[in-house]
Design an enzyme around this catalytic site. Structure first.
Site, PDB file in Angstrom:
ATOM      1  N   LYS A   1       2.872   5.402  -1.932  1.00  0.00           N
ATOM      2  CA  LYS A   1       2.429   5.185  -3.314  1.00  0.00           C
ATOM      3  C   LYS A   1       2.961   3.843  -3.772  1.00  0.00           C
ATOM      4  O   LYS A   1       3.975   3.358  -3.272  1.00  0.00           O
ATOM      5  CB  LYS A   1       2.986   6.280  -4.230  1.00  0.00           C
ATOM      6  CG  LYS A   1       2.188   6.470  -5.491  1.00  0.00           C
ATOM      7  CD  LYS A   1       0.933   7.262  -5.166  1.00  0.00           C
ATOM      8  CE  LYS A   1       0.199   7.756  -6.371  1.00  0.00           C
ATOM      9  NZ  LYS A   1      -0.684   8.866  -6.015  1.00  0.00           N
TER      10      LYS A   1
HETATM   11  N1  GLU Z   1      -4.328   8.299  -6.124  1.00  0.00           N
HETATM   12  C1  GLU Z   1      -5.009   9.382  -5.504  1.00  0.00           C
HETATM   13  C2  GLU Z   1      -4.067  10.528  -5.236  1.00  0.00           C
HETATM   14  O1  GLU Z   1      -3.040  10.650  -5.863  1.00  0.00           O
HETATM   15  C3  GLU Z   1      -5.812   8.959  -4.280  1.00  0.00           C
HETATM   16  C4  GLU Z   1      -5.019   8.380  -3.166  1.00  0.00           C
HETATM   17  C5  GLU Z   1      -5.872   7.816  -2.023  1.00  0.00           C
HETATM   18  O2  GLU Z   1      -7.064   7.985  -2.021  1.00  0.00           O
HETATM   19  O3  GLU Z   1      -5.263   7.188  -1.155  1.00  0.00           O
HETATM   20  O4  GLU Z   1      -4.330  11.389  -4.441  1.00  0.00           O
END
Ligand code: GLU
Length: 423
Positions: free
Chosen positions: A113
């Site tokens: 993240k």
């Molecule tokens: N931000 C989204 C999540 O928390 C998508 C993450 C992604 O597609 O890599 O799952």
């Protein structure tokens, strides 16, 4: 030069919460102590401070992060959020949840993240682009199509992904579409990605209703957050005949017990920038929204929304976590005790990263699928994950969160054991 001041959270407890959830499942799995130590910490954590040229000619220094929790099952994967209250602790938790989420749906990614401490709504488009391009450059030591693949998250979107893709590609000297997902279609994005998280939520809602023997039309839903997840989900529910009786975003909450006209609300939000004061609705306190009687309560905004303080007053039948980490462990215990079913984030909102995986595969092959094919594949994976998690919950007589963590941790632990510890 001024250092951008960071809004402090009352307590940095999000990562402790993720570790607590991990421990619950690890105990049940009787996970080996060494594996437990490896999996309950983040592998790589990068903090960056970088200057951005502002529109008035001044320069501001921003703080950002990229954390990779685990890469045993494949490249790191996870979104980037722009928010004034982002902290390293929060990004660690979100990275860990990405690892479990990818493992729950069985896609070959680890978890990561990123975040930048900023107030995106107060930045001009040019400032946002400068910030994004410089942040992308700073984290380029970690990201790459076979190493770590960002995607949208809170306050980021397809345009932000396009800037990251372009920045990375400029340095590489050729287009590298697979370095991010959630891109615009014109540069290698996937059909269905924008609504994928919401579609995945819808699948788990449908499967839950099926298990409970209830029919969705006529039921009621409350949606907290009208962004990447909440807005399309409210639309899908409305189309199915579910009455969406209350909706909120960061600027306000609205209520209509007969059901809100969601298609009109979507148009209103794109014109005015918020859901507040939408015609035919009454204003509502943000806190009150979570306490309305309803069938489906869908927190689709930020962490720490349902806590020890308000969980005794939640009057939903089912909580579906469109957001990551909206329910604290204390609240989880209270809700379970009160017979309220919680469909956990790492299952409920896994549809987004699932279609991110499809996008990445399509980019690597330069061969694109149509939307029906994407939606069908997404539905299949989400339904499979839902039944696998439900089966574990039934077998052990435990909540769905612990069950989902058990499924995920077992898969990541197996990969780690099989690969062995280097050197
Ligand atoms: N931000 C989204 C999540 O928390 C998508 C993450 C992604 O597609 O890599 O799952």
């Amino acid at each position: 030069m001024a250092i951008d001041s960071r809004a402090t959270k009352s307590a940095d407890n999000t990562f402790a919460m993720a570790q607590y959830q991990f421990d619950q499942a690890a105990d049940r799995l009787q996970l080996d102590t060494n594996l437990r130590e490896i999996l309950r910490t983040c592998e790589r954590e990068l903090t960056v401070h970088f200057p951005v040229k502002m529109s008035d000619g001044s320069i501001r220094v921003f703080e950002g992060y990229r954390v990779q929790h685990n890469i045993a099952r494949g490249p790191a994967k996870g979104g980037i959020r722009y928010h004034p209250a982002v902290t390293l602790d929060e990004v660690r938790a979100l990275a860990m949840w990405m690892t479990w989420k990818c493992a729950v749906v069985g896609i070959p990614f680890g978890g990561a993240k990123g975040g930048v401490v900023c107030e995106p709504k107060k930045l001009s488009t040019a400032e946002l682009e400068n910030l994004t391009r410089r942040y992308a450059t700073e984290i380029s030591v970690l990201i790459g199509p076979d190493r770590d693949i960002p995607a949208p998250d809170v306050n980021t979107n397809a345009q932000v992904m396009a800037w990251i893709m372009d920045t990375y590609s400029m340095a590489a000297g050729h287009s590298v579409p697979a370095v991010v997902t959630g891109k615009p279609l014109s540069i290698g994005g996937s059909e269905g990605r924008a609504e994928a998280t919401s579609r995945g939520c819808l699948t788990v809602i449908r499967e839950t209703a099926k298990r409970q023997g209830t029919a969705l039309p006529g039921q009621t839903a409350v949606v907290q957050g009208f962004g990447n997840v909440g807005a399309p989900l409210a639309t899908f529910l409305h189309e199915l005949g579910v009455k969406v009786i209350a909706v909120s975003d960061s600027s306000g909450a609205i209520f209509n017990p007969r059901g809100i006209d969601i298609p009109r609300l979507s148009r209103y939000k794109s014109e005015t920038g918020s859901v507040a004061r939408f015609m035919g609705t009454d204003p509502l306190g943000q806190a009150e929204l979570l306490e309305l009687p309803c069938d489906w309560l869908i927190p689709a905004a930020l962490e720490n929304q349902i806590t020890r303080a308000n969980a005794p007053r939640v009057r939903a039948r089912v909580v579906v976590e469109g957001a990551n980490g909206p329910t604290t462990p204390e609240a989880d215990a209270i809700l379970t005790e009160r017979g309220i079913l919680v469909i956990p984030d790492i299952l409920a909102n896994a549809g987004g990263v699932t279609v991110s995986y499809f996008e990445w595969v399509q980019d690597l092959q330069s061969f694109f699928w149509d939307e029906d094919e994407i939606n069908a594949k997404l539905d299949k994976l989400m339904t499979r994950a839902f039944s696998a998690v439900s089966a574990i919950a039934d077998r052990h007589d435990i909540d769905l969160r612990t069950a989902a963590h058990m499924l995920a941790i077992d898969r990541v632990a197996e990969a780690t054991r099989t690969r062995g510890i280097y050197p």
